[in-house]
Design an enzyme around this catalytic site. Structure first.
Site, PDB file in Angstrom:
ATOM      1  N   SER A   7       0.796  -1.108   0.001  1.00 55.36           N
ATOM      2  CA  SER A   7      -0.079   0.236   0.114  1.00 55.36           C
ATOM      3  C   SER A   7       0.841   1.316   0.124  1.00 55.36           C
ATOM      4  CB  SER A   7      -0.976   0.104   1.430  1.00 55.36           C
ATOM      5  OG  SER A   7      -1.277   1.214   1.349  1.00 55.36           O
ATOM      6  N   HIS A  31      -1.293  -1.542  -4.140  1.00 62.04           N
ATOM      7  CA  HIS A  31      -2.664  -0.940  -3.331  1.00 62.04           C
ATOM      8  C   HIS A  31      -2.713   0.557  -3.490  1.00 62.04           C
ATOM      9  CE1 HIS A  31      -6.190  -1.960  -0.801  1.00 62.04           C
ATOM     10  NE2 HIS A  31      -5.738  -0.982   0.009  1.00 62.04           N
ATOM     11  N   ASP A  33      -4.867   3.624  -1.789  1.00 56.42           N
ATOM     12  CA  ASP A  33      -6.017   3.834  -0.820  1.00 56.42           C
ATOM     13  C   ASP A  33      -6.385   5.562  -1.103  1.00 56.42           C
ATOM     14  OD1 ASP A  33      -6.105   1.674   1.126  1.00 56.42           O
ATOM     15  OD2 ASP A  33      -3.902   2.089   1.487  1.00 56.42           O
ATOM     16  N   MET A  35      -8.970   8.148  -0.011  1.00 51.45           N
ATOM     17  CA  MET A  35      -9.839   8.494   1.153  1.00 51.45           C
ATOM     18  C   MET A  35     -10.398   9.780   0.852  1.00 51.45           C
ATOM     19  SD  MET A  35      -7.623   7.253   4.390  1.00 51.45           S
ATOM     20  CE  MET A  35      -6.509   5.869   4.173  1.00 51.45           C
ATOM     21  N   HIS A  64      -8.326   1.209  -3.541  1.00 46.89           N
ATOM     22  CA  HIS A  64      -9.473   0.905  -2.212  1.00 46.89           C
ATOM     23  C   HIS A  64     -10.207   2.238  -2.012  1.00 46.89           C
ATOM     24  CE1 HIS A  64      -9.389  -0.041   2.123  1.00 46.89           C
ATOM     25  NE2 HIS A  64     -10.830   0.230   1.804  1.00 46.89           N
ATOM     26  N   MET A  66     -12.271   4.452  -0.150  1.00 45.29           N
ATOM     27  CA  MET A  66     -12.728   4.812   1.174  1.00 45.29           C
ATOM     28  C   MET A  66     -13.660   5.930   0.905  1.00 45.29           C
ATOM     29  SD  MET A  66      -9.597   3.452   3.330  1.00 45.29           S
ATOM     30  CE  MET A  66      -8.509   3.331   1.960  1.00 45.29           C
ATOM     31  N   MET A 134     -11.409  -5.774   5.937  1.00 45.77           N
ATOM     32  CA  MET A 134     -10.374  -4.799   6.585  1.00 45.77           C
ATOM     33  C   MET A 134      -9.960  -5.406   7.996  1.00 45.77           C
ATOM     34  SD  MET A 134      -9.875  -2.172   4.593  1.00 45.77           S
ATOM     35  CE  MET A 134      -8.842  -1.258   5.735  1.00 45.77           C
ATOM     36  N   ASP A 172      -6.582  -6.314   4.504  1.00 40.21           N
ATOM     37  CA  ASP A 172      -5.933  -5.118   4.602  1.00 40.21           C
ATOM     38  C   ASP A 172      -5.978  -4.394   6.017  1.00 40.21           C
ATOM     39  OD1 ASP A 172      -5.054  -2.568   3.990  1.00 40.21           O
ATOM     40  OD2 ASP A 172      -7.016  -1.993   2.892  1.00 40.21           O
TER      41      ASP A 172
HETATM   42  C1  DX5 Z   1      -6.021   1.913   5.842  1.00 37.97           C
HETATM   43  C2  DX5 Z   1      -5.708   1.390   4.450  1.00 37.97           C
HETATM   44  C3  DX5 Z   1      -4.700   0.304   4.373  1.00 37.97           C
HETATM   45  C4  DX5 Z   1      -3.477   0.725   4.845  1.00 37.97           C
HETATM   46  C5  DX5 Z   1      -2.714  -0.326   5.536  1.00 37.97           C
HETATM   47  O1  DX5 Z   1      -7.240   2.596   5.814  1.00 37.97           O
HETATM   48  O2  DX5 Z   1      -6.879   0.996   3.816  1.00 37.97           O
HETATM   49  O3  DX5 Z   1      -4.405  -0.047   2.971  1.00 37.97           O
HETATM   50  O4  DX5 Z   1      -2.533   1.379   3.998  1.00 37.97           O
HETATM   51  O5  DX5 Z   1      -1.707   0.209   6.274  1.00 37.97           O
HETATM   52  P1  DX5 Z   1      -0.859  -0.653   7.412  1.00 37.97           P
HETATM   53  O6  DX5 Z   1      -0.506  -1.803   6.304  1.00 37.97           O
HETATM   54  O7  DX5 Z   1       0.237   0.275   7.691  1.00 37.97           O
HETATM   55  O8  DX5 Z   1      -1.833  -1.211   8.221  1.00 37.97           O
HETATM   56 ZN    ZN Z   2      -6.432  -0.129   1.774  1.00 39.79          ZN
END
Ligand code: DX5
Ligand code: ZN
Length: 219
Positions: A7, A31, A33, A35, A64, A66, A134, A172
């Protein structure tokens, strides 16, 4: 076989291309992320950054989302070169979102938060390419793995196997060399890891270590 999806949330955003190059030899997917500051209390990146990564790398881009309103942006992510998107079941409108992703040629993913039971995603299992489970509360990297999610991974594995489906179970949050073995034992084969990889001095070596720990269990 274990698939590793570093990620980039924990990468140095000012040197993203170089960070991706450093991890690429050990990355099966990347990956990404996304947000929106609404579904989760954090803001990260959007389609322009995905487009820039696409120009830089051939890696499979696993986005991903969010986001409270992912439907407003699916086309932009597809145009930017995303390979797959996962939307959260908690935002609702799931059938329409999955259909829109399929129509856009995206890999179809559905994510669920730690508190959300497996039954909440089960009706759509046959429509999915990816179930994104998650193991932290979404929003930030570097959080502690939530053990209580392991039975849900097992339930997902059983349901997928029972129905003979080809759904990737991706985990994740808080994945490192210790927890990787546990999620693989529970039945996942695709692992996201952010801080455990990009927080290390040598991200590719850290990714290789996670793969080794996970593969021992998978074998
Ligand atoms: C959290 C993300 C994850 C995050 C994981 O909201 O969806 O993908 O990057 O990070 P680690 O591996 O540090 O928990
Ligand atoms: Zn993620």
């Amino acid at each position: 076989m274990v698939r590793l999806a570093p990620s980039i949330l924990s990468a140095d955003f000012a040197a993203l291309g170089a960070e991706i190059d450093r991890v690429a030899p050990e990355a099966d997917w990347l990956h990404v992320d996304v947000m929106d500051g609404h579904f989760v209390p954090n803001l990260t990146i959007g389609p322009p950054v995905v487009a820039a990564i696409r120009r830089h790398s051939d890696l499979f881009l696993d986005c991903h989302l969010m986001m409270t309103d992912p439907g407003d942006y699916l086309e932009a992510f597809a145009d930017a070169g995303a390979d797959s998107c996962s939307v959260h079941v908690e935002v609702g409108g799931t059938s329409g979102l999955l259909r829109a992703m399929r129509d856009l040629g995206l890999g179809v993913g559905l994510a669920l938060n730690p508190e959300t039971p497996f039954e909440a995603v089960e009706p759509w299992l046959a429509s999915l390419d990816v179930l994104l489970v998650m193991t932290v509360h979404p929003g930030f990297g570097g959080q502690r793995f939530i053990d209580g999610v392991l039975p849900k991974i097992e339930a997902a594995r059983r349901a997928v196997d029972r129905s003979g489906l080809d759904v990737v179970i991706e985990v994740d949050g808080g994945v490192d060399t210790t927890t990787a073995a546990r999620v693989v034992a529970a039945g996942a084969r695709t692992l996201v890891a952010g801080s455990a990889i990009f927080g290390a001095d040598d991200p590719a070596a850290a990714a290789a270590e996670i793969r080794r720990a996970a593969t021992e269990v998978a074998a």
